[in-house]
Design a protein around this motif. Structure first.
Motif, PDB file in Angstrom:
ATOM      1  N   TYR A 159       0.859  -1.181   0.000  1.00 59.52           N
ATOM      2  CA  TYR A 159       0.000   0.000   0.000  1.00 59.52           C
ATOM      3  C   TYR A 159       0.900   1.237   0.000  1.00 59.52           C
ATOM      4  O   TYR A 159       1.852   1.326   0.778  1.00 59.52           O
ATOM      5  N   VAL A 160       0.590   2.161  -0.886  1.00 61.60           N
ATOM      6  CA  VAL A 160       1.373   3.388  -0.989  1.00 61.60           C
ATOM      7  C   VAL A 160       0.558   4.530  -0.402  1.00 61.60           C
ATOM      8  O   VAL A 160      -0.516   4.878  -0.910  1.00 61.60           O
ATOM      9  N   GLY A 166       9.478   6.814   2.471  1.00 63.52           N
ATOM     10  CA  GLY A 166      10.340   5.704   2.070  1.00 63.52           C
ATOM     11  C   GLY A 166      11.279   5.328   3.196  1.00 63.52           C
ATOM     12  O   GLY A 166      11.769   6.195   3.926  1.00 63.52           O
ATOM     13  N   ILE A 167      11.527   4.045   3.370  1.00 64.44           N
ATOM     14  CA  ILE A 167      12.373   3.578   4.474  1.00 64.44           C
ATOM     15  C   ILE A 167      13.739   3.092   3.975  1.00 64.44           C
ATOM     16  O   ILE A 167      14.431   2.359   4.681  1.00 64.44           O
ATOM     17  N   LEU A 192       8.811 -10.930  -0.082  1.00 65.20           N
ATOM     18  CA  LEU A 192       8.804  -9.497   0.192  1.00 65.20           C
ATOM     19  C   LEU A 192       8.531  -8.746  -1.106  1.00 65.20           C
ATOM     20  O   LEU A 192       8.948  -9.180  -2.181  1.00 65.20           O
ATOM     21  N   HIS A 193       7.869  -7.601  -0.973  1.00 64.69           N
ATOM     22  CA  HIS A 193       7.553  -6.803  -2.154  1.00 64.69           C
ATOM     23  C   HIS A 193       8.489  -5.606  -2.235  1.00 64.69           C
ATOM     24  O   HIS A 193       8.681  -4.873  -1.259  1.00 64.69           O
ATOM     25  N   LEU A 194       9.093  -5.413  -3.408  1.00 68.67           N
ATOM     26  CA  LEU A 194       9.987  -4.281  -3.662  1.00 68.67           C
ATOM     27  C   LEU A 194       9.367  -3.442  -4.770  1.00 68.67           C
ATOM     28  O   LEU A 194       9.123  -3.942  -5.872  1.00 68.67           O
ATOM     29  N   HIS A 195       9.094  -2.165  -4.482  1.00 65.90           N
ATOM     30  CA  HIS A 195       8.504  -1.321  -5.521  1.00 65.90           C
ATOM     31  C   HIS A 195       9.567  -0.689  -6.409  1.00 65.90           C
ATOM     32  O   HIS A 195       9.257  -0.182  -7.490  1.00 65.90           O
ATOM     33  N   SER A 262       8.486  -2.302   0.183  1.00 65.30           N
ATOM     34  CA  SER A 262       7.092  -1.850   0.296  1.00 65.30           C
ATOM     35  C   SER A 262       6.522  -2.133   1.685  1.00 65.30           C
ATOM     36  O   SER A 262       6.863  -3.134   2.323  1.00 65.30           O
ATOM     37  N   LEU A 263       5.630  -1.234   2.114  1.00 64.07           N
ATOM     38  CA  LEU A 263       4.867  -1.412   3.346  1.00 64.07           C
ATOM     39  C   LEU A 263       3.430  -1.772   3.005  1.00 64.07           C
ATOM     40  O   LEU A 263       2.951  -1.525   1.893  1.00 64.07           O
TER      41      LEU A 263
END
Length: 490
Positions: A159-160, A166-167, A192-195, A262-263
């Protein structure tokens, strides 16, 4: 028949001597071990049923004859060079006793020990083959019953938030931890999701461990160049077994470039939000975007897209099995080289069977290619093949590995014309297959491939008829060697 003659018929002769010294050997304890070079024959004596380790000479005349005869024998290249040892005739009995003890005692024991080890190795090989066949049968049973070897049991979608900063910097200077809301029992990996992923300049470090005792489970150290935007599956070598415990995921990075981890959506339970040693506004009641997969405890998970093996559990080279995904198999392209234009499709993918059909034609080679199917490091390949019709004519099947993006039709044409593949390709050789029984084809490479390669499945006729010769190939399994690397957490 004398005792020495009976012994010579049952024992391999390990000593060579000149026929001119025969009188010094006859009647001794080593006579049955000696092969005599015949004198005055004009040609080298053949060493029948003999593998001499030493040559014995009792006189100058015998030594000269030995050296001349052994030089002629050595020129044939059938045995290694044999040392000549001169025996003092006055101390002959003691010397021959020592030779007998060496040949019958030490060398005999060594030969028996080697034979025993060889027999045990053959037994171990048979047991290993039986074990591998049992594993294959077990996997086939799972597939037949539609049991999923890896199942997604939990997911937080990305979710953006427009206010997100950004972390990436937090990951570079510290770490982010995430408790998994499922029991450790059966966990086979985490995605894990990487945008966004930088092209180079660092590594993503992922550590999975138990909360209760602080024990580590696995660590993944992945260069940015091996990552892609989207979901990446960090797989365990075996699904977690033992008692149910709590798992914690820790993520950090190395290098100056920032990776876009991503968070997920905000949640109410603070226990399962992402945590860090330094406060960050993006982590306010937000978990990481992640998925948890489970399988059979103690069993290796099956191949998944963007699957990454751990590096910290293994030292030096390690072995990883992988299978060709359905998405890859469905992309097979017909590259047949034949003057015949058939009325049916010779190469096609069977979606519900995860198999490929390659029907041979009366002349030429039927072939299908799958681009970049073979990953770097692959050292062996295996598959199952059968004629999928009870009245089908037999055929020959083979596999060809060619450099990625090469001209597949040209590679097949070269094989059809010369009977051998180009130097840059690997050819498995032809195997005949019938409708009576499926065969397993195992293709071992001399060294791991260094870059992605295209896989080609080939078939050709072995008789005048190709009626109903529906050659079906399935169960594609590949094994690759990868180099592990040690890493120290920050």
């Amino acid at each position: 028949m004398s005792s020495s003659i009976r012994q010579s018929s049952t024992k391999r002769r390990l000593i060579v001597a000149s026929d001119r010294d025969r009188a010094n050997v006859e009647g001794s304890g080593i006579e049955h071990l000696v092969h005599f070079l015949q004198a005055d024959t004009g040609s080298p004596s053949p060493l029948q049923n003999a593998f001499p380790l030493i040559a014995l000479a009792f006189s100058g005349e015998g030594e000269a004859h030995l050296r001349e005869g052994l030089a002629a024998v050595h020129a044939l290249g059938t045995v290694p060079e044999i040392p000549v040892q001169r025996i003092d005739a006055s101390n002959r009995a003691e010397s021959l006793t020592l030779v007998h003890a060496l040949m019958e005692g030490g060398i005999g024991r060594l030969a028996r020990f080697t034979s025993s080890i060889t027999s045990e190795l053959a037994i171990l090989r048979r047991e290993r083959e039986s074990l591998l066949e049992n594993y294959r049968a077990l996997e086939d049973a799972f597939q037949a019953r539609n049991w999923e070897p890896v199942t997604e049991v939990f997911a937080h979608d990305p979710y953006v938030d427009p206010k997100d900063e950004g972390i990436g910097q937090l990951l570079a200077t510290g770490y982010v931890e995430q408790l998994l809301p499922v029991s450790s029992h059966g966990v086979a990996g985490v995605a894990l999701h990487l945008h966004s992923v930088p092209r180079d300049g660092g590594e993503l470090v992922v550590v999975l461990g138990y909360v209760e005792n602080g024990e580590g489970v696995a660590e993944w150290v992945v260069p940015y160049t091996q990552l892609a935007a989207g979901w990446s599956f960090f797989a365990l070598p075996r699904a977690c077994g033992g008692g149910a415990r709590t798992l914690r995921l820790r993520v950090s990075t190395t290098g100056a470039e920032m990776v876009g981890l991503s968070l997920g959506y905000p949640i109410a339970s603070e226990r399962y939000t992402a945590q860090s040693e330094a406060p960050h506004p993006d982590l306010d009641l937000r978990p990481l975007a992640f998925r948890v997969f489970t399988g059979l405890p103690g069993v290796r998970p099956t191949r998944m897209p963007n699957m990454i093996a751990p590096t910290a559990l293994l030292d030096g080279h390690f072995i990883e099995d992988y299978r060709l995904a359905v998405d890859l198999l469905s992309q097979i392209v017909d590259v047949s080289v034949t003057p015949i234009v058939p009325e049916f499709q010779t190469v096609r993918f069977l979606e519900h069977e995860h198999a490929v059909v390659c029907h041979p034609l009366p002349s030429g080679i039927s072939a299908g290619t799958i681009g970049r199917a073979v990953e770097p490091g692959t050292i062996s390949f295996s598959a199952s093949a059968v004629i999928d019709h009870p009245q089908g004519a037999p055929a020959a099947v083979s596999f060809l590995l060619a450099p990625a993006n090469s001209n597949a039709r040209s590679e097949v044409a070269e094989l059809a014309r010369k009977g051998a593949a180009k130097p840059s390709a690997f050819f498995s050789g032809w195997r005949e297959v019938t409708a009576q029984k499926a065969i397993n084809i195992n293709f071992q490479l001399d060294e791991p491939v260094r870059a992605p390669m295209d896989l080609m499945i080939l078939s050709r006729a072995v008789s005048d008829s190709v009626d109903f010769s529906w050659l079906k190939v399935s169960g594609f399994r590949l094994v690759k060697q990868s180099a592990g690397a040690s890493h120290v957490n920050k």
